[in-house]
Design a protein around this motif. Structure first.
Motif: not given
Length: 586
Positions: A409-425
């Protein structure tokens, strides 16, 4: 010697439980449970304590007293490089509860740091009950670090009463796995109002074709709905006899059909829809292999019914039948829970990621290769309402090469906390997952969906497409209030891709050509490490072709080819670890 490992040695006289007692009586205060093995001999109950970062587990097992067993975790369900807690009884009748790990050959070793804390244990005859806890992160390089993505729970059962378990090969024992989201978010689900009713949209006794990939289409109607109502939950209804063949299901609402919709009941197209079904594009319910029910937050529901609302829908069932099994008849579908009392907001579903197109490809022999799809600020700026939307659920989706998926999630070039993540998909476990908190997306925000794919076992290039042997990279997000934006996905710009094929022909002497299609061109390339790197560079630097699509299927006004990539100027800082700096994980 065992005391040097701080082992839990259990000297027990058990009398409480007997094997005739059903597993359901053991649930206690545990909110979640899962049967691990096909014979229902190992039942896994658990709960999550986010305040202390602990997972509490109860194992109820009917493993015979002449056998011993282990339950644990690994990256993708392998019995190698796994983290097991093992219960075993030696030839003198002494019980042991031990934290162990396996190496690359599946050989069992006692862990020097015993991080599973036994709280209770009882056994009689062939019934064993163990209650224990473990921190999410133990700072032990041999332990699996728990997260809120997919967790592969592994188990094994071995015969005999050994003197020691060190050196035993787990892969030679009876073993298996189950997938689950172990660290489920603490969400207070809204109670059903008393006026809730249900309906089901089911496949009409489909004879599943004995071919690898089938998209079955069936047109039907919703129940009569003279007034607006809200879908507040839906779930898959999967036939037991075809549960291994049904890959995913979608129910599409057919927009603006005032008369009759052509009846269809048969195999559909892998890509796109014929003109007579083109109006059936609004997803009102979806299920994928491994998914549970999806419940809407109490302030939102999916609106159906009312004046001018078409009754027509299209059911699409994706059958994956790689063994060409014959004679399976399927009536799977989706069950909807509906309230006649509308909630505050109408909810919608938005597709993020990469277009369903063969413009994307994965070279063979890659340990990990990233595919990236963009929802750019130029799209959200004109398509989202002024106050934005709140995303409350997410379903990550790839086909067979997907190993990890996440959306930035990016706002004005700044990365915000991720929306969702699955590292063992796992493509075999594609839940729609509620997020811990709704994520607020504003106009001018960008969303970047990344899929990390592995093709190390493939000898030929994998292109994008609808077949299970092809690949996708998508995040279906559920949000409110509903907007007219339905698809925000990208692909590499066509001119840039054609330039890549021309370069491969001119500089690398590959038989690519402007007269060939994308699939033929990708298959014409010898995928050396250099050429694979060049393709990766193309995707990372080339402009985009955007699908910034309205719910009627048309693009929003604007020029959507040659669009710039979203750049992150200020990356999201890494979360601080509670482990010492010298600690190395495997």
């Amino acid at each position: 010697m065992e005391c040097n490992y701080h082992l839990f040695l259990l000297l027990m006289t058990w009398t409480l439980y007997v094997s005739a007692v059903p597993f359901g009586n053991f649930s206690g205060n545990y909110r979640y449970n899962l049967i691990l093995d096909p014979t229902h001999d190992i039942h896994f109950f658990w709960d999550v304590d986010y305040r202390r970062n602990l997972v509490h587990v109860k194992i109820v097992s009917r493993v015979p007293e002449t056998s011993w067993f282990g339950v644990g975790f690994s990256d993708y369900g392998e019995s190698t490089f796994a983290d097991f807690v093992v219960f075993w009884t030696n030839s003198q009748g002494t019980h042991h509860f031990q934290d162990t790990w396996t190496d690359g050959k599946g050989i069992l070793h006692i862990d020097s740091s015993q991080d599973y804390v036994l709280e209770r244990g009882k056994t009689q005859w062939d019934m064993t009950v163990l209650e224990f806890s473990r921190h999410f992160e133990t700072c032990d390089g041999k332990d699996y670090q728990l997260d809120n993505g997919t967790t592969h729970i592994v188990y094994f059962v071995s015969e005999g009463n050994p003197r020691s378990i060190t050196g035993h090969n787990v892969t030679a024992a009876y073993h298996g796995l189950q997938r689950v989201q172990l660290l489920k978010p603490d969400i207070n689900l809204a109670r059903f109002p008393p006026d809730v009713w249900t309906f089901e949209i089911l496949a009409p006794k489909v004879h599943v074709p004995p071919v690898e990939t089938t998209y079955w289409w069936y047109t039907t109607t919703l129940p009569p709905l003279p007034n607006k109502q809200h879908i507040i939950q839906y779930e898959g209804v999967i036939e037991p006899t075809s549960k291994n063949l049904v890959h995913h299901i979608e129910v599409f609402y057919c927009v603006g059909v005032s008369g009759r919709l052509p009846f269809y009941n048969g195999p559909g197209l892998a890509e796109g829809k014929p003109p007579e079904l083109a109006s059936c594009r609004n997803v009102i319910g979806a299920w994928a292999m491994g998914a549970g029910p999806i419940a809407y937050p109490e302030e939102a529901g999916y609106a159906i019914g009312g004046r001018g609302f078409s009754q027509f829908i299209l059911l699409e069932v994706h059958y994956n039948n790689p063994r060409f099994i014959k004679g399976v008849v399927d009536s799977s579908g989706i069950r909807f829970y509906v309230s006649p009392t509308p909630r505050k907001y109408d909810a919608g579903i938005l597709e993020l990621g990469l277009e369903y197109t063969n413009k994307m490809a994965l070279p063979p022999g890659q340990d990990l290769f990233k595919l990236i799809g963009y929802c750019i600020r130029e799209c959200t700026s004109i398509a989202l309402p002024r106050r934005g939307i709140k995303i409350f659920a997410s379903q990550l989706h790839t086909h067979l090469t997907g190993k990890a998926v996440y959306t930035k999630h990016v706002r004005d070039g700044v990365e915000l906390p991720e929306l969702n993540r699955d590292d063992h998909y796992s493509p075999h476990f594609q839940e729609i997952r509620r997020l811990p908190e709704p994520v607020h997306i504003l106009p001018n925000d960008a969303l970047i969906t990344v899929c990390e794919d592995s093709t190390k076992d493939r000898k030929h290039v994998t292109v994008g497409g609808f077949s299970i042997s092809q690949e996708m990279c998508v995040n279906y997000v559920h949000y409110y209030p509903k907007s007219d934006l339905e698809v925000c996905k990208s692909s590499v710009d066509t001119r840039a891709l054609n330039g890549f094929f021309e370069f491969m022909n001119r500089m690398e002497k590959m038989p690519t050509s402007a007269k060939k299609g994308d699939i033929d061109n990708y298959n014409s390339i010898d995928w050396t490490p250099l050429n694979s790197h060049l393709l990766k560079h193309l995707y990372a630097t080339s402009p985009l072709s955007m699908q910034c699509n309205q719910s009627n299927g048309d693009r929003f006004p604007g020029y959507w080819d040659g669009m710039p990539l979203t750049r992150i100027i200020v990356p999201l800082p890494n979360e601080p670890s509670s482990c010492p700096r010298w600690q190395h994980y495997r």
